[in-house]
Design a protein around this motif. Sequence first.
Motif, short mmCIF file in Angstrom:
data_model
loop_
_atom_site.label_atom_id
_atom_site.label_comp_id
_atom_site.label_asym_id
_atom_site.label_seq_id
_atom_site.Cartn_x
_atom_site.Cartn_y
_atom_site.Cartn_z
N MET A 1 0.84 -1.18 0.00
CA MET A 1 0.00 0.00 0.00
C MET A 1 0.88 1.24 0.00
O MET A 1 1.87 1.30 0.69
CB MET A 1 -0.90 0.02 1.24
N GLY A 2 0.50 2.23 -0.76
CA GLY A 2 1.31 3.44 -0.85
C GLY A 2 1.25 4.29 0.39
O GLY A 2 0.29 4.26 1.13
N ARG A 3 2.30 5.01 0.62
CA ARG A 3 2.31 5.97 1.70
C ARG A 3 2.35 7.35 1.09
O ARG A 3 2.40 7.50 -0.12
CB ARG A 3 3.52 5.73 2.60
N ARG A 4 2.36 8.34 1.88
CA ARG A 4 2.31 9.70 1.36
C ARG A 4 3.64 10.08 0.73
O ARG A 4 4.39 10.92 1.24
CB ARG A 4 1.96 10.68 2.49
N LYS A 246 8.83 -0.64 14.41
CA LYS A 246 8.06 -1.37 13.42
C LYS A 246 7.38 -2.59 14.03
O LYS A 246 7.95 -3.30 14.84
CB LYS A 246 8.97 -1.81 12.27
N LEU A 247 6.15 -2.82 13.61
CA LEU A 247 5.38 -3.95 14.13
C LEU A 247 5.57 -5.17 13.23
O LEU A 247 5.72 -5.05 12.02
CB LEU A 247 3.90 -3.58 14.18
N GLY A 264 2.02 -2.09 5.71
CA GLY A 264 3.35 -2.58 6.05
C GLY A 264 3.46 -2.83 7.54
O GLY A 264 2.62 -3.51 8.14
N SER A 265 4.46 -2.23 8.17
CA SER A 265 4.71 -2.41 9.60
C SER A 265 4.20 -1.24 10.43
O SER A 265 4.59 -1.09 11.59
CB SER A 265 6.22 -2.60 9.84
N GLY A 266 3.29 -0.40 9.84
CA GLY A 266 2.76 0.74 10.56
C GLY A 266 3.75 1.88 10.59
O GLY A 266 4.87 1.77 10.09
N PRO A 267 3.38 3.02 11.19
CA PRO A 267 2.15 3.30 11.91
C PRO A 267 1.00 3.75 11.03
O PRO A 267 -0.08 4.09 11.52
CB PRO A 267 2.57 4.44 12.85
N HIS A 281 -3.97 -11.86 1.15
CA HIS A 281 -3.50 -11.84 2.54
C HIS A 281 -2.31 -10.89 2.69
O HIS A 281 -1.20 -11.31 3.03
CB HIS A 281 -3.11 -13.24 2.98
N GLU A 282 -2.52 -9.62 2.46
CA GLU A 282 -1.39 -8.69 2.42
C GLU A 282 -1.22 -7.85 3.69
O GLU A 282 -0.12 -7.38 3.96
CB GLU A 282 -1.53 -7.74 1.22
#
Length: 337
Positions: A1-4, A246-247, A264-267, A281-282
């Motif tokens: 998923m994209g981030r800003r 990171k989670l 991803g691993s947040g936040p 299952h992403e």
Amino acid sequence: MGRRNIEPNSILSHRLILPLVCFASCGLVYALLSAVLANSRGRVSEFGRFVEDGAAAENDGGCCRGIQNLELWGAAVKWGSEFKFNDSQGCCNACKAMCSGKDGPCLCDTWVFCGDRKLCGSKFGECWLKKQKDSLAPERQEGAPPGEVVGWTSGLIFGKGEGIIGLETEYGTLHIKLLPDCAPHSVAYILELLALHHCAGCQFYRAESRGQSWDSEGNHIENAAFGPPYALIQGTLEAQGTTFNKLPVEDCPILRRGSVAWIGSGPEFFISLADHSEWKHEYTVFGSVLPEDMHIAEKITTLPTIADVWNHVNVTVLEKPVPLLLRRIQKSHVDEI
């Protein structure tokens, strides 16, 4: 998923059979090679993040996960010295059995299992079932010498009407049921944020409607595209002035309408406004919005947005981010999912 910008196909009989067999064999080889190549390549998800297909895939269904090297405290309702299992899942299920909702409130909301033979010694296999005074602020066993590794694994179970937090916005409060048995590390982080009594910097910054691809119940419309728009609201859950670690990837079921998951691993996280079986299952799902509050998420998608492109993916960003405040929700909303 994209981030800003920081960053889911007779002599005649013998003469006829031989070509058919060859054709079938070639087809099988082609299919196998295609599958291998597809798995090796992975793909770019609809959020602009490269994903290896099948990575972090988990079976849909019930979970029984805990956090290793953690001993949660609390009043014992089942003494482990006389209650043992071969693995942590048995201990977890025993706690769940006391929290079915059929006999009133949960009698157990915490399980603690000693599964390291070397560290546990004579306590190996012990399963302690406990009840917290406050399930949103579980007690830890303190006092272990510095550097000492704890042999216990602990997990939480939230029963009906429990384990619900609120994401408060100016458009209403999204009540979210946390899933500690599926994503214990993620839920532990959320409970840490909750204890801060503020979430400065937490906000929604991206909003995309269901468009013409999904109906009001989140079902994908036959032959429709899968976006854009992608039917979600996206934001960040990181309080300013705090250190974020990171989670780990945890349970990644198929996303349903109302699923709350990390990018991803947040936040950074998102709330799904539709069923997204195409993403497989992403994403780690750590909670779910109560159905009666989904209209608030839908409302946010109607706010003014600006078109943008993240990692070659078309997205819509809110002109004005929507601030979030995490708040405790005491036992209520008993008809939650």
